[in-house]
Design an enzyme around this catalytic site. Sequence first.
Site, short mmCIF file in Angstrom:
data_model
loop_
_atom_site.label_atom_id
_atom_site.label_comp_id
_atom_site.label_asym_id
_atom_site.label_seq_id
_atom_site.Cartn_x
_atom_site.Cartn_y
_atom_site.Cartn_z
N HIS A 59 64.34 65.75 4.38
CA HIS A 59 64.02 64.67 5.31
C HIS A 59 64.61 63.33 4.88
O HIS A 59 64.21 62.30 5.38
CB HIS A 59 62.49 64.53 5.47
N ASP B 241 61.14 68.99 2.65
CA ASP B 241 60.52 67.71 3.01
C ASP B 241 61.41 66.59 2.47
O ASP B 241 62.61 66.80 2.32
CB ASP B 241 59.08 67.67 2.48
#
Length: 358
Positions: free
Chosen positions: A245, A222
Amino acid sequence: MAAPKLIQILILTLFYYSSPSLASQQPTYNVVSFGAKPDGRSDTTKAFLSAWGAACATTAPATIYVPPGRYVLGNAYFTGKSCKNTAITIRIDGTLVAPSDYNALGRSGSWLEFERVAGVSIYGGTLDGRGAKLWSCKNSNSGRSCPKGATSLAFYNSNNIIINGLTSLNSQMFHILVDGCQNAKLMNMRISAPGNSPNTDGIHVQQSTGVTIMNSHIGTGDDCVSIGPGASNLWIENLSCGPGHGISIGSLGWDMQEAGVQNVTVKTATFTGTENGVRMKTWARPSNGVKISYVTYQDIHGTSATQVAVNFDCSKAYPCSGITLDEVNLTYGDKPATASCANAGGTADGVVEPTSCL
Ligand SMILES: *[C@@H]1O[C@H](CO)[C@@H](O)[C@H](O)[C@H]1NC(C)=O
Ligand SMILES: *[C@@H]1O[C@H](CO)[C@@H](O)[C@H](O)[C@H]1NC(C)=O
Ligand SMILES: *[C@@H]1O[C@H](CO)[C@@H](O)[C@H](O)[C@H]1NC(C)=O
């Protein structure tokens, strides 16, 4: 075979007794002398908490020492509530391992949690969150029947924190959380989980001021760094990120009474195949005021795995202002990337690729 091993032990023993930080007058609380078995099987939570209690009972600077080996810990809650000590160093040469069954951590939300502590420094060490089984649960039934999972290392409502040289592997949820803190320095860290591990943010910072994150590598499933409501005076420097991310601010503005994000500097960051590069988001919920302001991105390089490498998606109700881009070069693989802005204001200096949309 026995002789070299004996020599090894002898050398290690000599090293420990001659190690200056341990030989100093600072009282040292070795978790092994509090009963921790570094065998990778026995639960050592009580021993760690006893060592913490002993260090807390004194006012002189103290060291909690974790020798090499694997230590299984369940939920460990280090509270500052009745802690008299404001200079506790936790020096870790070993690996702290989460229970093999993720349900063992229950619903508490964190595995190793520090709350209301002051002046705690953690040097070295490896945390193994053993998240793989939980991720496969989350990835297989859209997560419906799986627990949320636990953050590996959480600091709540604490101040003057140092984390230096820590390795965090395979957390169930976030690797590190800094929430409600003042003055925290996180540096020389290596944070790692596979690119497809859900919700494994590297470092999440919110409701905190004066947090510095430096000289670290984060590769996870993430956000490498995610910045939530109430973060201010945050400094991020020399970070390599990927997979992951990217660096994200928001989503903000979901709650009615939510503090904004102010004064964030991201200096010298390299992205390698991250899903995004840099990102901000505020929700279009009815309220007033600027939610994200004074954010500087300087010397940012690398590749994004999606075309929009710079995405400032702010709402009319919650615009973003005072954003500076300076020497930014993000590509989409080997193709040019794009930047997308909505309700975002600021300036661009130097080379900025993709072309600034501010
Ligand atoms: C940047 O961080 C890396 C670790 O990720 C480190 O090896 C390197 O020395 C740091 N660079 C500077 C200039 O401090
Ligand atoms: C912004 O944050 C930095 C630390 O990251 C701090 O040194 C500086 O004083 C802050 N600026 C303002 C205007 O508060
Ligand atoms: C941006 O980075 C790419 C890949 O490293 C490089 O080929 C390109 O020349 C850089 N662009 C600028 C304007 O520096």
